[in-house]
Structures are given as C-alpha cells and as structure tokens.
Design an enzyme around this catalytic site. Structure first.
Site, short mmCIF file in Angstrom:
data_model
loop_
_atom_site.label_atom_id
_atom_site.label_comp_id
_atom_site.label_asym_id
_atom_site.label_seq_id
_atom_site.Cartn_x
_atom_site.Cartn_y
_atom_site.Cartn_z
CD GLU A 52 0.47 -1.88 5.72
OE1 GLU A 52 1.30 -2.54 6.36
OE2 GLU A 52 0.32 -1.98 4.48
CG ASP A 53 -3.76 1.16 3.18
OD1 ASP A 53 -2.54 1.28 3.02
OD2 ASP A 53 -4.44 0.26 2.66
NE ARG B 139 -5.40 4.62 -3.69
CZ ARG B 139 -5.80 3.44 -3.23
NH1 ARG B 139 -5.61 3.10 -1.98
NH2 ARG B 139 -6.40 2.58 -4.05
CG HIS C 17 -0.24 1.02 -0.95
ND1 HIS C 17 -1.40 0.29 -0.81
CD2 HIS C 17 -0.60 2.31 -0.73
CE1 HIS C 17 -2.41 1.10 -0.53
NE2 HIS C 17 -1.94 2.33 -0.47
CB CYS D 10 -3.03 -4.23 3.31
SG CYS D 10 -2.17 -4.71 1.88
C1 CIR Z 1 -7.07 -0.25 -2.07
O1 CIR Z 1 -6.97 -0.10 -3.30
O2 CIR Z 1 -6.92 0.68 -1.29
C2 CIR Z 1 -7.40 -1.62 -1.55
N1 CIR Z 1 -8.23 -2.30 -2.48
C3 CIR Z 1 -6.13 -2.41 -1.28
C4 CIR Z 1 -5.30 -1.79 -0.20
C5 CIR Z 1 -4.05 -2.55 0.04
N2 CIR Z 1 -3.32 -1.96 1.11
C6 CIR Z 1 -2.01 -1.93 1.17
O3 CIR Z 1 -1.30 -2.33 0.25
N3 CIR Z 1 -1.51 -1.39 2.27
#
Ligand code: CIR
Length: 257
Positions: free
Chosen positions: A67-68, A135, A165, A252
């Site tokens: 998702e990121d 981020r 997030h 995510c």
């Molecule tokens: C991070 O810190 O980027 C990953 N360990 C977790 C990402 C979670 N993603 C989200 O909430 N969209």
C-alpha cells in the site's frame, strides 16, 4: 465503489528486519507470516476480487506492505516516493505491475523533495485525506493533491501527531461509516461521518478494510468486530499478528482498486 483487483506481495524472510516502533512484540515468525498472508488472500478472494500476487523481495524487508509505494484511484495510479530510506526503492519494484493495469497518461509520480507513503492516504469517494507524518511531507501532499485535481478528484491534509500512518488510526468503511481511534476521534476533518469509536485497548483494530460490502477485521479485537457487525456488514476475520510486530496491518498488505 466496487473493487475488481487487488495486488499483494508475499513477505520475505527479511520481514523480521522490517521497521518497527514496537520491538517489545518480538520479531515476526516467517512461517506464521506466510500462513497469515495466505489467509488474507483467501479472504480477499471471498470478497470477489482478482488477486495479483507478486513474489517476495528479500532486499526490501517491508515490501509486503504494498500500500505504501503506490496509491490507486478510479482515475489513475500514483507511484509514491516512500519516506523511509530502506523502503524508497519499493516504488520501482511496484511500478511495472501498476503499468499492467494503467496506460502512461494514467500513471503519475511523487518526486523528491516530496515524500509520501500510501498508508497516509484514505479514500472517501472522490476525496482523499492525506496524513502529514514522519513519512509524508508537505511537498509530497502538495504534489499529490495537484495530481488528484488534474483528474477531477480532491484531497486534503490531516496532520498526524501520534501514529505512523493515517490509516493506522482511521479507516473508511463506505456508506458514511468511519472507524476512528486515538487522535482521530475529535478531528474536525471527520466530523460529518458516522464515527465508530475504537477503544484505546483495541486501537490496532481500527485498521479494517472494506472490500465490496464485506469488512475484513483483524483477529483479536472483539469490540471492533461487534461494532462493524452492528453496522450491518458481513465480516471476515484474519489474523495479522505477525505483521503487527512490524507496524503492519490489513490495509497496508494490499492495493485495492
Ligand atoms: C514501515 O514502518 O514502513 C513498515 N514496517 C510498516 C508499514 C505499514 N504500512 C502502512 O501502515 N500502510
């Protein structure tokens, strides 16, 4: 809204080196994480979507959180510029797959000095709330809203104080219903929605996903599950406890469009 497609990426063994704010939970157990991922895919398929499953990328411990590095709207896709250094290259790994679904004029990019993680983007119809976080920066949000407006969509910034997030703490379930926890309970941005308040001890359970009328709820959050069922939704429960150890959750783990 109706979703036809979902993109996921298998976790790698490197998942245990994923970024975490909660080292006290211990490292994810890879074999268990794979089982949970399989259950997640099975639940998505029950919601009537086609699932595209990408192979694990050991070089990127957090790359199962697809998702990121991208945001997909009904008008086009935006490849983001992920704000964590160890994750930034994930954008180049996801782009070819996105391009299988969208032609050139429907793929846009967030570029430096702008940064943005898709986990900070919450779609509510044609409006997109964007969390300003560790981020996602001001320039990333500016570019993102400019792209949206070019497509006839809109966006607005939501400053974050406590969570990683935006969708860590607030998720839209369609039909005006929104799950809110912690700092989001009283935010004026969400005043017009039917807010379902998630109690502090179940805060992680705020990260549910609506998929074509069914809501997928993480296992172990009974108050959230009951509240969602009381709204009239069908529910599916999936254990994401291994992903929780590295700050990940249901939203995510996929791109839904
Ligand atoms: C991070 O810190 O980027 C990953 N360990 C977790 C990402 C979670 N993603 C989200 O909430 N969209």
């Amino acid at each position: 809204t109706k979703f036809s497609n979902v993109i996921v990426r298998k976790p790698g063994r490197s998942l245990c080196d994923g970024i975490t704010s909660a080292p006290e939970l211990g490292q994810p157990i890879y074999e268990r994480a794979v089982e949970e991922h399989d259950d997640y895919i099975a639940a998505l398929k029950q919601c009537g979507v086609e699932v595209t499953e990408l192979p694990a990328l050991e070089a990127y411990p957090d790359s199962c959180f697809v998702e990121d590095p991208a945001v997909i709207t009904r008008c086009g896709a935006i490849i983001t510029n992920p704000g964590a250094d160890s994750r930034n290259g994930e954008k180049d790994e996801i782009e070819p797959t996105i391009r299988q679904f969208f032609d050139d004029e429907h793929v846009a990019h967030i570029v430096a000095p702008g940064t943005l993680d898709g986990g900070d983007v919450m779609m509510v119809g044609d409006h997109f709330f964007v969390g300003r976080s560790a981020r996602t920066n001001e320039e990333g949000i500016r570019q993102f809203i400019e792209i949206l407006e070019g497509w006839g969509l809109s966006g607005s910034e939501v400053p974050l104080e406590e969570v990683l997030h935006l969708k860590t703490g607030v998720n839209y379930l369609e039909d005006g219903n929104m799950l809110v926890s912690g700092e989001f309970i009283d935010k004026p941005d969400f005043a017009e929605y039917n807010k379902v308040i998630v109690p502090e001890e179940e805060a992680y359970g705020a990260n549910c996903i609506w998929v074509n009328g069914t809501v997928i709820v993480p296992e172990g959050y009974p108050t959230v599950l009951k509240a969602v069922q009381d709204l009239g939704y069908k529910t599916l429960v999936v254990d994401t406890s291994e992903y929780r150890k590295v700050d990940g959750g249901l939203s995510c783990l996929s791109l839904r469009f």
